[in-house]
Design a protein around this motif. Sequence first.
Motif, PDB file in Angstrom:
ATOM      1  N   ASP A   3      -4.852  -2.014  -7.880  1.00 29.98           N
ATOM      2  CA  ASP A   3      -6.167  -2.641  -7.897  1.00 29.98           C
ATOM      3  C   ASP A   3      -7.204  -1.530  -7.818  1.00 29.98           C
ATOM      4  O   ASP A   3      -7.003  -0.527  -7.124  1.00 29.98           O
ATOM      5  CB  ASP A   3      -6.286  -3.593  -6.700  1.00 29.98           C
ATOM      6  CG  ASP A   3      -7.314  -4.680  -6.903  1.00 29.98           C
ATOM      7  OD1 ASP A   3      -8.150  -4.562  -7.823  1.00 29.98           O
ATOM      8  OD2 ASP A   3      -7.292  -5.649  -6.127  1.00 29.98           O
ATOM      9  N   ASP A   4      -8.326  -1.703  -8.520  1.00 30.71           N
ATOM     10  CA  ASP A   4      -9.374  -0.685  -8.580  1.00 30.71           C
ATOM     11  C   ASP A   4      -9.803  -0.240  -7.193  1.00 30.71           C
ATOM     12  O   ASP A   4     -10.115  -1.065  -6.327  1.00 30.71           O
ATOM     13  CB  ASP A   4     -10.602  -1.213  -9.330  1.00 30.71           C
ATOM     14  CG  ASP A   4     -10.334  -1.421 -10.810  1.00 30.71           C
ATOM     15  OD1 ASP A   4      -9.372  -0.826 -11.336  1.00 30.71           O
ATOM     16  OD2 ASP A   4     -11.086  -2.181 -11.437  1.00 30.71           O
ATOM     17  N   GLY A   5      -9.831   1.089  -6.988  1.00 28.24           N
ATOM     18  CA  GLY A   5     -10.317   1.655  -5.738  1.00 28.24           C
ATOM     19  C   GLY A   5      -9.337   1.580  -4.585  1.00 28.24           C
ATOM     20  O   GLY A   5      -9.681   1.959  -3.460  1.00 28.24           O
ATOM     21  N   LEU A   6      -8.133   1.105  -4.827  1.00 31.58           N
ATOM     22  CA  LEU A   6      -7.132   0.962  -3.776  1.00 31.58           C
ATOM     23  C   LEU A   6      -5.922   1.839  -4.096  1.00 31.58           C
ATOM     24  O   LEU A   6      -5.790   2.336  -5.217  1.00 31.58           O
ATOM     25  CB  LEU A   6      -6.731  -0.509  -3.642  1.00 31.58           C
ATOM     26  CG  LEU A   6      -7.867  -1.444  -3.218  1.00 31.58           C
ATOM     27  CD1 LEU A   6      -7.418  -2.893  -3.271  1.00 31.58           C
ATOM     28  CD2 LEU A   6      -8.374  -1.085  -1.829  1.00 31.58           C
ATOM     29  N   PRO A   7      -5.027   2.025  -3.140  1.00 34.33           N
ATOM     30  CA  PRO A   7      -3.851   2.858  -3.404  1.00 34.33           C
ATOM     31  C   PRO A   7      -3.041   2.350  -4.603  1.00 34.33           C
ATOM     32  O   PRO A   7      -3.143   1.184  -5.000  1.00 34.33           O
ATOM     33  CB  PRO A   7      -3.031   2.736  -2.112  1.00 34.33           C
ATOM     34  CG  PRO A   7      -4.022   2.368  -1.064  1.00 34.33           C
ATOM     35  CD  PRO A   7      -5.049   1.515  -1.768  1.00 34.33           C
ATOM     36  N   GLN A   8      -2.215   3.229  -5.138  1.00 32.73           N
ATOM     37  CA  GLN A   8      -1.376   2.883  -6.279  1.00 32.73           C
ATOM     38  C   GLN A   8      -0.283   1.892  -5.863  1.00 32.73           C
ATOM     39  O   GLN A   8       0.347   2.050  -4.817  1.00 32.73           O
ATOM     40  CB  GLN A   8      -0.734   4.134  -6.862  1.00 32.73           C
ATOM     41  CG  GLN A   8       0.062   3.863  -8.108  1.00 32.73           C
ATOM     42  CD  GLN A   8       0.596   5.135  -8.739  1.00 32.73           C
ATOM     43  OE1 GLN A   8       0.380   6.234  -8.252  1.00 32.73           O
ATOM     44  NE2 GLN A   8       1.312   4.984  -9.835  1.00 32.73           N
ATOM     45  N   ALA A   9      -0.080   0.890  -6.701  1.00 34.87           N
ATOM     46  CA  ALA A   9       0.957  -0.110  -6.435  1.00 34.87           C
ATOM     47  C   ALA A   9       2.315   0.419  -6.872  1.00 34.87           C
ATOM     48  O   ALA A   9       2.459   0.979  -7.948  1.00 34.87           O
ATOM     49  CB  ALA A   9       0.637  -1.412  -7.168  1.00 34.87           C
ATOM     50  N   ARG A  10       3.296   0.214  -5.983  1.00 32.19           N
ATOM     51  CA  ARG A  10       4.680   0.574  -6.266  1.00 32.19           C
ATOM     52  C   ARG A  10       5.617  -0.519  -5.746  1.00 32.19           C
ATOM     53  O   ARG A  10       6.743  -0.235  -5.349  1.00 32.19           O
ATOM     54  CB  ARG A  10       5.030   1.915  -5.613  1.00 32.19           C
ATOM     55  CG  ARG A  10       4.204   3.095  -6.090  1.00 32.19           C
ATOM     56  CD  ARG A  10       4.589   4.406  -5.402  1.00 32.19           C
ATOM     57  NE  ARG A  10       4.736   4.319  -3.956  1.00 32.19           N
ATOM     58  CZ  ARG A  10       3.734   4.367  -3.059  1.00 32.19           C
ATOM     59  NH1 ARG A  10       2.489   4.515  -3.477  1.00 32.19           N
ATOM     60  NH2 ARG A  10       3.965   4.294  -1.765  1.00 32.19           N
ATOM     61  N   GLY A  11       5.124  -1.733  -5.701  1.00 33.72           N
ATOM     62  CA  GLY A  11       5.935  -2.836  -5.194  1.00 33.72           C
ATOM     63  C   GLY A  11       6.038  -2.876  -3.681  1.00 33.72           C
ATOM     64  O   GLY A  11       6.959  -3.477  -3.134  1.00 33.72           O
ATOM     65  N   GLN A  12       5.051  -2.264  -2.982  1.00 33.42           N
ATOM     66  CA  GLN A  12       5.062  -2.233  -1.526  1.00 33.42           C
ATOM     67  C   GLN A  12       4.902  -3.625  -0.937  1.00 33.42           C
ATOM     68  O   GLN A  12       4.136  -4.433  -1.430  1.00 33.42           O
ATOM     69  CB  GLN A  12       3.920  -1.348  -0.981  1.00 33.42           C
ATOM     70  CG  GLN A  12       3.830   0.041  -1.522  1.00 33.42           C
ATOM     71  CD  GLN A  12       2.903   0.173  -2.701  1.00 33.42           C
ATOM     72  OE1 GLN A  12       3.012  -0.574  -3.669  1.00 33.42           O
ATOM     73  NE2 GLN A  12       1.983   1.129  -2.646  1.00 33.42           N
ATOM     74  N   SER A  13       5.606  -3.856   0.174  1.00 40.84           N
ATOM     75  CA  SER A  13       5.448  -5.095   0.932  1.00 40.84           C
ATOM     76  C   SER A  13       4.432  -4.882   2.045  1.00 40.84           C
ATOM     77  O   SER A  13       4.265  -3.762   2.525  1.00 40.84           O
ATOM     78  CB  SER A  13       6.783  -5.515   1.549  1.00 40.84           C
ATOM     79  OG  SER A  13       7.700  -5.845   0.541  1.00 40.84           O
TER      80      SER A  13
END
Length: 131
Positions: free
Chosen positions: A88-98
């Motif tokens: 999501d813009d301006g947030l950490p990179q998504a890697r399928g984190q719970s």
Amino acid sequence: MTHDVIERYFAAFNANDADGMLACLTPDVAHHVNEGQVRSGKDKFAEFLGHMDRCYAETLTDMVIFADDSGTRAAAEYTVNGTYLRSDDGLPQARGQSYCLPAGSFFTLRDGLICRVVTYYNLADWVRQVS
């Protein structure tokens, strides 16, 4: 009746049923997004839901709903259990984190429908969990 509308709203959320959520709202609903701007109207709310569905998979548990006697105010406390699907813009990179967060929503109702939704969760805690 107020309690029932809030229950339907959250049941639709957990069923990933955007139309069901929208059916609980007035056309001019004011959506106060956590740490964001107020969005007015069902169209803006539907856009927000689409964005959330692309970036996050969430289920709400431990739901407690409170409603006043007038039928015009309600609140809910719950736990957000989620997976971060797409960055999501301006947030950490998504890697399928719970993640798992306590959260709450506040509502104003008019004519048996939700006309204001305010949602709160601790964004710093969420960032810590997905970083």
